[in-house]
Design a protein around this motif. Sequence first.
Motif, short mmCIF file in Angstrom:
data_model
loop_
_atom_site.label_atom_id
_atom_site.label_comp_id
_atom_site.label_asym_id
_atom_site.label_seq_id
_atom_site.Cartn_x
_atom_site.Cartn_y
_atom_site.Cartn_z
N ARG A 331 56.00 54.00 -49.08
CA ARG A 331 56.27 52.91 -50.01
C ARG A 331 54.97 52.23 -50.44
O ARG A 331 54.75 51.95 -51.61
CB ARG A 331 57.19 51.91 -49.30
N THR A 332 54.09 51.99 -49.45
CA THR A 332 52.81 51.36 -49.77
C THR A 332 52.03 52.22 -50.75
O THR A 332 51.52 51.72 -51.76
CB THR A 332 51.97 51.18 -48.48
N GLU A 333 51.96 53.52 -50.44
CA GLU A 333 51.23 54.44 -51.32
C GLU A 333 51.83 54.44 -52.71
O GLU A 333 51.12 54.39 -53.72
CB GLU A 333 51.32 55.85 -50.75
N LYS A 334 53.13 54.49 -52.77
CA LYS A 334 53.82 54.57 -54.05
C LYS A 334 53.55 53.31 -54.88
O LYS A 334 53.19 53.39 -56.05
CB LYS A 334 55.33 54.73 -53.80
N LEU A 335 53.69 52.13 -54.24
CA LEU A 335 53.50 50.89 -54.98
C LEU A 335 52.04 50.73 -55.40
O LEU A 335 51.76 50.27 -56.51
CB LEU A 335 53.95 49.69 -54.15
N LEU A 336 51.10 51.15 -54.52
CA LEU A 336 49.69 51.07 -54.89
C LEU A 336 49.39 51.97 -56.07
O LEU A 336 48.66 51.60 -56.99
CB LEU A 336 48.80 51.44 -53.70
N SER A 337 50.00 53.17 -56.04
CA SER A 337 49.75 54.11 -57.16
C SER A 337 50.35 53.57 -58.45
O SER A 337 49.93 53.92 -59.54
CB SER A 337 50.33 55.49 -56.84
N MET A 338 51.34 52.66 -58.32
CA MET A 338 51.94 52.07 -59.53
C MET A 338 51.17 50.81 -59.95
O MET A 338 51.55 50.12 -60.89
CB MET A 338 53.40 51.70 -59.26
N GLY A 339 50.12 50.49 -59.17
CA GLY A 339 49.28 49.35 -59.54
C GLY A 339 49.77 48.03 -58.96
O GLY A 339 49.29 46.97 -59.33
N VAL A 340 50.72 48.08 -58.03
CA VAL A 340 51.20 46.85 -57.40
C VAL A 340 50.27 46.55 -56.23
O VAL A 340 50.12 47.37 -55.34
CB VAL A 340 52.65 47.00 -56.88
#
Length: 444
Positions: A331-340
């Motif tokens: 989840r962290t990786e996904k949100l970071l990759s989305m710029g969150v």
Amino acid sequence: MTDSYVSSRAGDLSPNSNGSALNGSSPSLSNNLHSITPIIRKKLMGYVGFANLPNQVHRKSVRKGFQFTVMVVGESGLGKSTLVNTLFNTTLYPPKEPPAPNDERPQTVAIQSISADIEENGVRLRLTVVDTPGFGDFVNNDDSWKPITENIEARFDSYLEQENRVNRQKVVDNRVHACLYFIQPTGHALKPLDIEFMRRLHTKVNLIPVIAKADTLTDDEVAEFKARILADIAYHNIQIFQAPTYENEDEETITETEEIASKIPFAVVGSDQVVVLPNGRHVRGRSYPWGVIEVDNEEHCDFVKLRQMLVRTYMEELREYTNDVLYENWRTEKLLSMGVAQDSSVFKEINPALRMQEERVLHEAKLAKMEAEMKMVFQQKVQEKESKLKQSEEELYARHREMKESLEKQRLDLEEKKRKIENGRPLTPEKGTQQKTRKGFLRP
Ligand SMILES: Nc1nc2c(ncn2[C@@H]2O[C@H](COP(=O)(O)OP(=O)(O)OP(=O)(O)O)[C@@H](O)[C@H]2O)c(=O)[nH]1
């Protein structure tokens, strides 16, 4: 008197056992507020009732039921369906017909899931088994792991989407909590496909490697095979699920955990058939011309230890690890990759004493600023008043000067008149001339 303890923090605004209380007038105490706040253990004076908390959790969990999803991966015919049926003691997978020679073979790895509600002693379990038929069955198995990763991530996605909903009352956990990876009982070592799969998946799912159809290997072969598999796993830095150990655990639990760990990868035998032994005992096992191999006999295979790890002892750990570590990292990786980005200050641990100190400093700064502003306004007003007073003073001086000058002029005039009177001269010569003219010839 009970043996239970409560703990309170010295930083709390309550008297502690030393009889001291927090009060703003103690400078040494306020200095100490920044230091460690030790936990003070206190004896209870009687039964309070929070010892019943585990029972409350138990009741609630039983009422809600549990969701558990297990994925089985391995080449076709390694006994996956049989093992799942054996593990949960149910015919989740009905007996299969062997494929006919002219049956069309699937071209890709398919993902199929079967769910069943099972109940034991009043505890309900929604069990989902995700099967991956076709894995490793092609001439080229290079991308066999891809559809499986995608499926696992899609389940994470679905959970994330549910978490982000306004109404999170009915969150269904479809995430894969454990993946049984079936290793072919070759007796050699891991195959490149096994390594590739585990390398790709170990950060997304709890991997539990099992040696399929272990009854086809002798005890020595199993031992050697296990050693080679573990060496391969260590060499490729693959993380497999390990039963966790906690501090202060009793000896029995520690021994159990060690025993389970010593059996990894589990050499399993599956069978949902009941065999009657010569002594009349009914057992689940496989019957051979030379004897019967019992599924539930720890001397015959590691099935019991696998069940202990997957179901009896560590099912909740598997669920927790999936949620707290695997899903969280994804989840962290996904949100970071989305710029969150995460605002780290949100999770800053707050020390109440430090917080009070910070607030006091801020308050004092605010007061000082207000005082300075008030001083400035006061000075401005004083200056204005002073300049007004100065102006009116000057005006008064000017009027005073004017009056003095006019009085002086009047005085001089009067003195002149006086002198003239004293000298007997007419005060106004013009008047005398006029009288003369009047007495003589008056001009018109
Ligand atoms: N010797 C031995 N045979 C087994 C064992 N487990 C299952 N079998 C047999 O292996 C065959 C295949 O078993 P399945 O459980 O259908 O295997 P599968 O991996 O689910 O097969 P697919 O559905 O094709 O992927 C059956 O004939 C089982 O009886 C085992 O532990 N030892």
